[in-house]
Design a protein around this motif. Structure first.
Motif, PDB file in Angstrom:
ATOM      1  N   TRP A  76      28.918 -14.902  -9.962  1.00 28.71           N
ATOM      2  CA  TRP A  76      28.683 -13.492  -9.623  1.00 28.71           C
ATOM      3  C   TRP A  76      27.165 -13.282  -9.577  1.00 28.71           C
ATOM      4  CZ3 TRP A  76      28.666  -9.153 -13.719  1.00 28.71           C
ATOM      5  CH2 TRP A  76      28.582  -7.887 -13.111  1.00 28.71           C
ATOM      6  N   TRP A  77      26.565 -13.563  -8.416  1.00 27.04           N
ATOM      7  CA  TRP A  77      25.104 -13.512  -8.298  1.00 27.04           C
ATOM      8  C   TRP A  77      24.608 -12.066  -8.289  1.00 27.04           C
ATOM      9  CZ3 TRP A  77      23.188 -17.983  -9.356  1.00 27.04           C
ATOM     10  CH2 TRP A  77      23.840 -19.159  -8.950  1.00 27.04           C
ATOM     11  N   GLY A  78      23.404 -11.858  -8.825  1.00 28.03           N
ATOM     12  CA  GLY A  78      22.822 -10.522  -8.867  1.00 28.03           C
ATOM     13  C   GLY A  78      21.756 -10.455  -9.938  1.00 28.03           C
ATOM     14  N   ASP A  79      21.607  -9.278 -10.533  1.00 31.12           N
ATOM     15  CA  ASP A  79      20.551  -9.113 -11.532  1.00 31.12           C
ATOM     16  C   ASP A  79      20.925  -9.719 -12.881  1.00 31.12           C
ATOM     17  OD1 ASP A  79      22.534  -7.285 -12.076  1.00 31.12           O
ATOM     18  OD2 ASP A  79      21.177  -5.649 -12.591  1.00 31.12           O
ATOM     19  N   ILE A  80      22.210 -10.084 -13.065  1.00 28.26           N
ATOM     20  CA  ILE A  80      22.626 -10.752 -14.295  1.00 28.26           C
ATOM     21  C   ILE A  80      22.518 -12.265 -14.139  1.00 28.26           C
ATOM     22  CG2 ILE A  80      24.568 -11.175 -15.853  1.00 28.26           C
ATOM     23  CD1 ILE A  80      23.311  -8.419 -16.138  1.00 28.26           C
ATOM     24  N   ASN A  81      23.007 -12.778 -13.046  1.00 28.29           N
ATOM     25  CA  ASN A  81      22.971 -14.206 -12.755  1.00 28.29           C
ATOM     26  C   ASN A  81      22.005 -14.439 -11.597  1.00 28.29           C
ATOM     27  OD1 ASN A  81      25.093 -14.904 -14.681  1.00 28.29           O
ATOM     28  ND2 ASN A  81      26.448 -13.809 -13.288  1.00 28.29           N
ATOM     29  N   ILE A  82      20.822 -14.919 -11.922  1.00 34.54           N
ATOM     30  CA  ILE A  82      19.727 -15.046 -10.965  1.00 34.54           C
ATOM     31  C   ILE A  82      19.640 -16.499 -10.501  1.00 34.54           C
ATOM     32  CG2 ILE A  82      17.260 -14.633 -10.596  1.00 34.54           C
ATOM     33  CD1 ILE A  82      17.410 -12.777 -13.114  1.00 34.54           C
ATOM     34  N   GLN A  83      19.534 -16.678  -9.203  1.00 31.83           N
ATOM     35  CA  GLN A  83      19.522 -18.018  -8.628  1.00 31.83           C
ATOM     36  C   GLN A  83      18.232 -18.780  -8.945  1.00 31.83           C
ATOM     37  OE1 GLN A  83      20.391 -17.889  -4.427  1.00 31.83           O
ATOM     38  NE2 GLN A  83      22.246 -16.656  -4.698  1.00 31.83           N
ATOM     39  N   PHE A  84      18.403 -20.103  -9.160  1.00 30.70           N
ATOM     40  CA  PHE A  84      17.267 -20.995  -9.388  1.00 30.70           C
ATOM     41  C   PHE A  84      17.530 -22.261  -8.586  1.00 30.70           C
ATOM     42  CE2 PHE A  84      14.239 -23.557 -11.875  1.00 30.70           C
ATOM     43  CZ  PHE A  84      13.229 -22.625 -12.103  1.00 30.70           C
ATOM     44  N   SER A  85      16.525 -22.775  -7.930  1.00 32.83           N
ATOM     45  CA  SER A  85      16.755 -23.906  -7.041  1.00 32.83           C
ATOM     46  C   SER A  85      16.868 -25.219  -7.815  1.00 32.83           C
ATOM     47  CB  SER A  85      15.617 -24.026  -6.023  1.00 32.83           C
ATOM     48  OG  SER A  85      14.459 -24.575  -6.629  1.00 32.83           O
ATOM     49  N   PRO A  86      17.697 -26.155  -7.346  1.00 33.43           N
ATOM     50  CA  PRO A  86      17.784 -27.471  -7.986  1.00 33.43           C
ATOM     51  C   PRO A  86      16.444 -28.189  -8.024  1.00 33.43           C
ATOM     52  CG  PRO A  86      19.601 -27.168  -6.437  1.00 33.43           C
ATOM     53  CD  PRO A  86      18.651 -26.027  -6.233  1.00 33.43           C
ATOM     54  N   GLU A  87      15.639 -28.018  -6.972  1.00 33.27           N
ATOM     55  CA  GLU A  87      14.339 -28.689  -6.919  1.00 33.27           C
ATOM     56  C   GLU A  87      13.413 -28.180  -8.019  1.00 33.27           C
ATOM     57  OE1 GLU A  87      16.555 -28.946  -3.300  1.00 33.27           O
ATOM     58  OE2 GLU A  87      15.805 -27.144  -4.330  1.00 33.27           O
ATOM     59  N   ASN A  88      13.374 -26.877  -8.207  1.00 33.64           N
ATOM     60  CA  ASN A  88      12.530 -26.321  -9.269  1.00 33.64           C
ATOM     61  C   ASN A  88      13.043 -26.725 -10.644  1.00 33.64           C
ATOM     62  OD1 ASN A  88      10.583 -25.067  -7.714  1.00 33.64           O
ATOM     63  ND2 ASN A  88      11.641 -23.099  -7.638  1.00 33.64           N
ATOM     64  N   PHE A  89      14.373 -26.792 -10.775  1.00 34.04           N
ATOM     65  CA  PHE A  89      14.925 -27.229 -12.066  1.00 34.04           C
ATOM     66  C   PHE A  89      14.504 -28.660 -12.372  1.00 34.04           C
ATOM     67  CE2 PHE A  89      17.967 -29.387 -14.724  1.00 34.04           C
ATOM     68  CZ  PHE A  89      18.135 -28.505 -15.775  1.00 34.04           C
ATOM     69  N   ASN A  90      14.661 -29.549 -11.409  1.00 36.90           N
ATOM     70  CA  ASN A  90      14.330 -30.956 -11.642  1.00 36.90           C
ATOM     71  C   ASN A  90      12.865 -31.130 -12.020  1.00 36.90           C
ATOM     72  OD1 ASN A  90      16.956 -31.635 -11.015  1.00 36.90           O
ATOM     73  ND2 ASN A  90      16.508 -32.131  -8.870  1.00 36.90           N
ATOM     74  N   SER A  91      12.005 -30.419 -11.338  1.00 35.14           N
ATOM     75  CA  SER A  91      10.568 -30.501 -11.628  1.00 35.14           C
ATOM     76  C   SER A  91      10.259 -29.967 -13.023  1.00 35.14           C
ATOM     77  CB  SER A  91       9.792 -29.713 -10.571  1.00 35.14           C
ATOM     78  OG  SER A  91       8.426 -29.638 -10.901  1.00 35.14           O
ATOM     79  N   LEU A  92      10.859 -28.812 -13.358  1.00 38.46           N
ATOM     80  CA  LEU A  92      10.593 -28.200 -14.661  1.00 38.46           C
ATOM     81  C   LEU A  92      11.186 -29.045 -15.789  1.00 38.46           C
ATOM     82  CD1 LEU A  92       9.230 -25.752 -15.917  1.00 38.46           C
ATOM     83  CD2 LEU A  92      11.352 -24.467 -15.623  1.00 38.46           C
ATOM     84  N   PHE A  93      12.351 -29.639 -15.547  1.00 43.05           N
ATOM     85  CA  PHE A  93      12.981 -30.514 -16.533  1.00 43.05           C
ATOM     86  C   PHE A  93      12.046 -31.665 -16.909  1.00 43.05           C
ATOM     87  CE2 PHE A  93      15.346 -34.482 -17.198  1.00 43.05           C
ATOM     88  CZ  PHE A  93      16.079 -34.155 -18.329  1.00 43.05           C
ATOM     89  N   LEU A  94      11.440 -32.298 -15.927  1.00 45.05           N
ATOM     90  CA  LEU A  94      10.524 -33.409 -16.206  1.00 45.05           C
ATOM     91  C   LEU A  94       9.282 -32.926 -16.962  1.00 45.05           C
ATOM     92  CD1 LEU A  94      10.744 -35.425 -12.869  1.00 45.05           C
ATOM     93  CD2 LEU A  94      11.759 -35.996 -15.076  1.00 45.05           C
ATOM     94  N   ALA A 398      26.116  -9.318 -19.785  1.00 48.47           N
ATOM     95  CA  ALA A 398      24.962 -10.214 -19.690  1.00 48.47           C
ATOM     96  C   ALA A 398      25.335 -11.686 -19.751  1.00 48.47           C
ATOM     97  CB  ALA A 398      23.963  -9.895 -20.805  1.00 48.47           C
ATOM     98  N   PHE A 399      26.581 -11.992 -20.159  1.00 45.71           N
ATOM     99  CA  PHE A 399      26.968 -13.383 -20.361  1.00 45.71           C
ATOM    100  C   PHE A 399      28.079 -13.826 -19.407  1.00 45.71           C
ATOM    101  CE2 PHE A 399      26.385 -11.177 -24.551  1.00 45.71           C
ATOM    102  CZ  PHE A 399      25.022 -11.448 -24.664  1.00 45.71           C
ATOM    103  N   LEU A 400      28.305 -13.070 -18.333  1.00 46.08           N
ATOM    104  CA  LEU A 400      29.435 -13.350 -17.445  1.00 46.08           C
ATOM    105  C   LEU A 400      28.972 -14.025 -16.158  1.00 46.08           C
ATOM    106  CD1 LEU A 400      31.404  -9.965 -17.693  1.00 46.08           C
ATOM    107  CD2 LEU A 400      31.575 -11.981 -19.174  1.00 46.08           C
ATOM    108  N   PRO A 401      29.179 -15.331 -16.011  1.00 47.94           N
ATOM    109  CA  PRO A 401      28.840 -15.982 -14.737  1.00 47.94           C
ATOM    110  C   PRO A 401      29.803 -15.617 -13.613  1.00 47.94           C
ATOM    111  CG  PRO A 401      28.926 -17.567 -16.552  1.00 47.94           C
ATOM    112  CD  PRO A 401      29.562 -16.304 -17.031  1.00 47.94           C
ATOM    113  N   LEU A 402      31.073 -15.327 -13.956  1.00 45.90           N
ATOM    114  CA  LEU A 402      32.063 -14.974 -12.945  1.00 45.90           C
ATOM    115  C   LEU A 402      32.094 -13.457 -12.752  1.00 45.90           C
ATOM    116  CD1 LEU A 402      35.000 -17.252 -14.202  1.00 45.90           C
ATOM    117  CD2 LEU A 402      33.208 -17.822 -12.537  1.00 45.90           C
ATOM    118  N   HIS A 403      32.715 -13.028 -11.667  1.00 49.37           N
ATOM    119  CA  HIS A 403      32.837 -11.585 -11.438  1.00 49.37           C
ATOM    120  C   HIS A 403      33.706 -10.972 -12.530  1.00 49.37           C
ATOM    121  CE1 HIS A 403      33.726  -7.747  -9.571  1.00 49.37           C
ATOM    122  NE2 HIS A 403      32.752  -7.993  -8.704  1.00 49.37           N
ATOM    123  N   PRO A 404      33.336  -9.795 -13.060  1.00 51.64           N
ATOM    124  CA  PRO A 404      34.105  -9.178 -14.145  1.00 51.64           C
ATOM    125  C   PRO A 404      35.584  -9.003 -13.838  1.00 51.64           C
ATOM    126  CG  PRO A 404      32.021  -8.038 -13.875  1.00 51.64           C
ATOM    127  CD  PRO A 404      32.114  -9.030 -12.745  1.00 51.64           C
TER     128      PRO A 404
END
Length: 534
Positions: A76-94, A398-404
């Protein structure tokens, strides 16, 4: 078991050096490490007291979910679940793991879900020893002989690592990022341990309903001597922890649970309780759980002592203590019980409109569940001077990834299948709104809940609320008859009708976001605006 007897696991799959790790330390060792690192001090109760730094609560705007094939169409994308790119995740993880490789860090293997069928294994890697103590207290604990396998999920918490928003794709220097493909939760720039706890809760809120048809719930739960389970939903300030802490009933858990076809089970192995104004008289179970092994966060001492002043909120109102569930005398271990017989939705209605207790139909239960209504009043958050209506879907938006609607429909199906009683309980105001009426006496609320649990309310007559359509009991043991119908407590009953209509409008407006998904039962449960004759 001490590090001397446990071999460090191979952490190369996480880009981490095992040589820097302190693995599966015992509680005294974690406390010693925290004191050695000057992370905190010992209170006179023996609890470790720490400050979590800049952040004394969660930072919802800095929580992200990696947008990929698993999450693209499910979240359920929006102001609760904010998108983050896989590329940015991989870079930040390292970057985070390279940073930790320059430090001594702490590793703990643990798991969530007391029901073995849904056991979710977790490896928690933390920069601070106190965060690892938190993980020991809050999650379920392995016996030493159970260790050895690579866990399913990994949490990496680098407290002092700061992201560069322009390069890393974050909003600011702190972040919590959930990656469902790699099964990693990456946390940085915050020492607040609630990010660890709620990160896993969000994971389970995605996995269990989506893949296992289990309803994940932000609630407390207890069980009676006859095996009758009760569930308590409620947002901050509604009395969820207080009302579920009944010495006559076993505590299953105080915050996060699952409900499958045969049981209600705790996700956690501990409690994370608020401490503001805590006394042994008001909350004896929590107060007595603050001892060696417990973790106090952002509390203050009385001057010149190590005695905690629980009324001191100079750092934050959100002072907390984390302790294992077995620190509570009447805890149910393992934390699994039978199907619920009663469910309570707790609301602190500052309008003084809703009945102190009312019974809900299945449609009404789904409607009030997806509404998640309460009211914040002055003092609950900085800057709030007047009551503010609050709607938090499923009492945990605030903790719901799926639609309510997914959680609401799952709730409705379980209510019908298992014939559960659902009660709406107003722990807020009576006789007028905030500033005019009075807060409902705790003794009355306890009596009403006890009557519901004991089946005494099944024997009484009900009357229907004219606006919200709720079934209000006309009598209840040990509760004055006058307060059961809220309109009767208002000196100006016409003003009550006006305020009831205003609250109904707020419910209807909030529900418009779910119009495209509503079912007929929920639609019939919307409040009705009544004409007021002057």
């Amino acid at each position: 078991m001490s590090k001397d007897f446990l071999q460090n696991p191979d952490l190369s799959y996480l880009n981490l050096s095992s040589g820097n790790a302190f693995y599966q330390l015992e509680v005294p060792e974690m406390v010693e490490e925290a004191l050695r690192n000057e992370e905190g001090t010992l209170a006179d109760s023996g609890a470790l007291a720490v400050d979590t730094g800049k952040f004394t609560g969660r930072s919802p705007k800095d929580r992200f979910i990696v947008f990929d094939d698993i999450t693209r169409d499910a979240v359920w994308w929006g102001d609760i679940n904010i998108q983050f790119s896989p590329e940015n995740f991989n870079s930040l993880f390292l970057k985070v793991t390279d940073y930790l490789n320059t430090k001594r860090f702490y590793v703990r293997d643990t798991y969530a879900c007391a029901n073995e069928e849904y056991k979710t294994t977790i490896r928690v890697v933390t920069e601070k020893a106190f965060q690892n103590l938190f993980a020991h207290n809050m999650f379920l604990r392995f016996e030493a002989e159970e260790l050895g396998e690579q866990p399913e999920w990994t949490i990496i918490a680098a407290t002092d690592f700061l992201a560069n928003p322009e390069i890393d794709g974050t909003r600011q220097s702190n972040f919590t990022i959930l990656n469902f493909t790699k099964k990693i939760i990456l946390i940085g720039g915050s020492g607040y341990t609630g990010e660890i706890k709620k990160g896993i809760f969000s994971v389970l809120n995605f996995i269990l309903p989506e893949q296992r048809d289990v309803l994940s719930m932000h609630c407390s739960a207890n069980v009676g001597k006859e095996g009758d389970t009760a569930i308590f939903f409620g947002l901050s300030g509604t009395g969820k922890t207080t009302l579920s802490a009944d010495p006559e009933r076993g505590l299953i858990g105080d915050d996060e649970h699952g409900w499958d076809d045969s049981s209600v089970f705790n996700f956690e192995g501990g409690c994370y309780a608020k401490c503001v104004d805590l006394t042994v008289e008001t909350e004896p179970q929590i107060f007595n759980a603050i001892k060696f092994g417990s973790l106090l966060e952002n509390t203050n001492y009385f001057p010149g002592s190590r005695k905690v002043d629980f009324s001191n909120i100079e750092k934050t109102e959100n002072t907390r203590v984390a302790y294992p569930l077995n620190y509570i005398d009447h805890a149910v271990l393992p934390s699994v019980a039978g199907l619920p017989k009663n469910i309570f939705f707790l609301t602190a209605d500052a309008c003084g409109v809703l009945p102190p207790i009312s019974k809900l139909s299945t449609g009404q239960a789904m409607f009030h569940y997806i509404s998640g209504y309460t009211a914040k009043v002055a003092g609950t958050e900085a800057g709030i001077l007047e009551p503010q209506l609050t709607f938090s879907a499923c009492f945990g938006k605030a903790f719901l990834p799926l639609h309510p609607i997914r959680y609401a429909e799952l709730l409705g199906a379980k209510l019908k299948k298992h014939k559960v009683n659902v009660w709406l309980v107003n722990t807020g105001w009576s006789g007028g709104g905030y500033g005019v009426g009075k807060r409902m006496k705790l003794s009355y609320t306890r009596a009403m809940i006890t009557a519901a649990l004991n089946g005494e309310l099944e024997k009484v007559d009900f009357t229907e609320h004219p606006v919200f359509g709720l079934k209000m009991p006309m009598t209840c043991p040990e509760v004055p008859l006058a307060i059961l119908n809220p309109k009767n407590t208002w000196p100006d009953q016409q003003l009550y009708d006006i305020k009831a209509n205003e609250l109904a409008v707020a419910f209807i407006e909030n529900f418009k976001q779910f119009d495209a998904f509503e079912n007929e039962e929920m639609q019939r449960s919307l409040p009705k605006i009544n004409e007021i004759t002057v």
